[in-house]
Write a protein that holds these residues in place. Structure first.
Motif, PDB file in Angstrom:
ATOM      1  N   HIS A   1      -5.051   0.849  -4.573  1.00 17.95           N
ATOM      2  CA  HIS A   1      -5.044   1.664  -3.361  1.00 17.95           C
ATOM      3  C   HIS A   1      -6.151   1.227  -2.409  1.00 17.95           C
ATOM      4  O   HIS A   1      -5.970   1.153  -1.196  1.00 17.95           O
TER       5      HIS A   1
ATOM      6  N   HIS B   1       1.558   4.508  -2.972  1.00 18.46           N
ATOM      7  CA  HIS B   1       1.743   5.953  -2.746  1.00 18.46           C
ATOM      8  C   HIS B   1       3.114   6.470  -3.169  1.00 18.46           C
ATOM      9  O   HIS B   1       3.218   7.403  -3.958  1.00 18.46           O
TER      10      HIS B   1
ATOM     11  N   HIS C   1       0.822  -1.211   0.000  1.00 18.28           N
ATOM     12  CA  HIS C   1       0.000   0.000   0.000  1.00 18.28           C
ATOM     13  C   HIS C   1       0.857   1.262   0.000  1.00 18.28           C
ATOM     14  O   HIS C   1       0.836   2.032  -0.941  1.00 18.28           O
TER      15      HIS C   1
HETATM   16 FE   LIG Z   1      -3.498   5.263   1.041  1.00 20.00          FE
END
Ligand SMILES: [Fe+2]
Length: 501
Positions: A399, A225, A220
């Motif tokens: 995500h 990100h 994640h």
């Molecule tokens: Fe996130």
């Protein structure tokens, strides 16, 4: 000690619920608010107290993403972590009855804002073979032979854990039984065990702990990100002018990335931040894990189809409902990218001759460790559509799948411990409370994917393509609603346009 923590708990619960209640869904503006270049710089130059040098982050937050109130809030929070943080030493373990533990930690104030998590059917009598293909951790299963498979999380053994915890390196062996897997051996710091051994259940817990830790930290945060997500956003901001058709296609999926990555890095990777206080790793190990997994990043994980082919799990008669769910969304996103590009580029030569598109691709390729080539390029419409469809899938589907979807999994720590202690006791109440608040925060509403983005289009061609995308997502939603519902499935109506608050 408990009394002092009660005050801390009250304050941090209050902060979590105020933040949730005060969050507003951000409307995505038409691009052009800040056209100045954004560059990638080592994370440690932007955050001098976070020693991560391998990962590139944006050198600034563009003015159209600024949210000074939120930035101040996070700066204060970073200081509070050190002087009045949500954790305290020496607290008792969480209630063995996690329903009761959750009742205590997930207060009325939380519940007034968002319903409590549900208990997955697959957790009732936890079977690692079933969970290997039918849980948020299904992306780890990899073929090792004609009917043998593994979860290979052994690399996590290289990272030191807090005192009193078991190291996380785990290897699980599976064999195929019809369309299902059966876990036959787990190798970890608890020893090498088979289902007949007394330590089997504890080893299953450690395997799930390793999987959920890796999913939250690496899949994640680092692999959505920080690494490919930031590269996607920096390239799109810097290489494409506001009035370029490709900028308009990508904009809903990148807007606010610089702001959002800044605040979440402060909240999660600062000293005393969520990651080191919730999960097993010491601070030094945590930072090393982020550096190492940036260096080792393979962009193939961004393309769910090629990733599944590489893992060898396609076409072997295995029931893979999580992969099916992921690919259904990937198909819709690729089709959207292709429809949109074909509306603007009559053929491959026209796309290849667009210097802005080529500059965008070159920048993306330069920023992604190991390059973007495995995902596609910008020489043909088909290849570019595959690349763009995968990038949209990354920031929207992946995500969600590696983040918010864990809400219904991560708090049932009797099945999936967040830390495994050498003495066998559950995690302390402050760690559990912090996990509750961190996962609660993931449910804050963001700009939905299922909305009409045609206002971002340059002309009728783009407007038609944006509307066709919305109609494809609605059709997928309708189709999925007619199928059996499950907590491991992501539905189009759950998707957000991007990973940013
Ligand atoms: Fe996130």
């Amino acid at each position: 000690m408990v009394k002092m923590w009660t005050a801390r708990r009250w304050m941090w619960n209050r902060l979590a619920t105020l933040k949730f209640a005060g969050a507003k869904v951000v409307d995505i503006p038409v691009p052009g608010g800040d056209e100045a270049v954004v560059r990638g710089v080592p994370l440690s130059t932007r955050f001098p107290r976070i020693g991560i040098n391998e990962i590139l982050v944006a050198d600034r937050i563009p003015t159209d993403e600024h949210d000074l109130r939120a930035q101040r809030f996070y700066s204060v929070m970073e200081r509070l972590f050190r002087i009045f943080g949500p954790n305290a030493p020496g607290l008792p373990s969480v209630d063995a009855d996690r329903g009761a533990a959750l009742d205590r930690a997930y207060t009325e104030a939380h519940r007034a804002l968002f319903p409590a998590p549900e208990f997955p059917d697959e957790f009732r009598d936890p079977d690692l073979g079933l969970l290997a293909t039918t849980s948020p951790y299904a992306h780890y299963v990899t073929a090792t032979g004609p009917d043998t498979y593994e979860w290979d999380l052994r690399s996590l053994a290289e990272y030191d854990v807090h005192p009193g915890l078991v190291r996380l390196g785990v290897h699980v062996s599976f064999v195929q039984d019809g369309d299902r897997l059966r876990a036959v051996e787990i190798d970890s710091a608890l020893g090498t065990v088979t289902p007949e051994d007394a330590d089997w259940d504890r080893s299953v817990g450690l395997a799930l702990c390793a999987a959920t830790t890796h999913t939250s930290l690496v899949r994640h945060y680092n692999w959505v990100h920080l690494v490919p997500g930031a590269a996607f956003s920096i390239a799109t901001r810097s290489a494409l002018p506001a009035a370029h058709p490709l900028k308009r296609l990508l904009w809903p999926h990148v807007f606010r990335t610089q702001f959002s990555n800044w605040v979440t890095t402060v909240g999660q990777l600062s000293a005393g931040g969520d990651f080191e206080e919730i999960f097993s790793f010491t601070r030094e190990s945590l930072l090393r894990l982020f550096n190492d997994t940036c260096r080792d990043f393979d962009a193939i994980v961004v393309d769910p189809q090629r990733d599944a082919e590489k893992r060898g799990i396609v076409g072997r008669g295995l029931d893979v409902p999580v992969l099916d769910n992921s690919l259904a969304h990937h198909d819709v996103m690729r089709a959207h990218a292709e429809r949109y590009l074909r509306a603007y580029y009559p053929d491959d030569a026209a796309l290849a001759a667009d210097v802005d598109v080529q500059r965008w691709y070159a920048e993306l390729d330069r920023l992604i460790p190991g390059g973007a080539g495995v995902l596609g390029d910008a020489r043909t419409v088909e290849s570019a559509s595959r690349l763009i469809g995968s990038l949209i899938h990354l920031v929207a589907y992946q995500h969600e799948a590696y983040g918010t979807l864990l809400w219904n999994y991560q708090l049932w720590t009797q099945v999936e411990p967040i830390r495994v202690r050498t003495d066998g006791a559950p995690e302390p109440v402050d760690v559990y409370q912090r996990m509750v608040n961190a996962d609660f925060g993931l449910n804050i509403r963001r700009s939905p994917m299922m909305q009409d983005f045609s206002y971002l289009a340059l002309d009728g061609r783009g407007r038609a393509a944006f509307r066709a995308f919305l109609s494809d997502l609605l059709a997928l939603q309708t189709r999925m609603e007619a199928e059996p519902q499950a907590l491991y499935k992501v539905y189009p109506e759950m998707l957000e346009a991007n990973m940013n608050g």
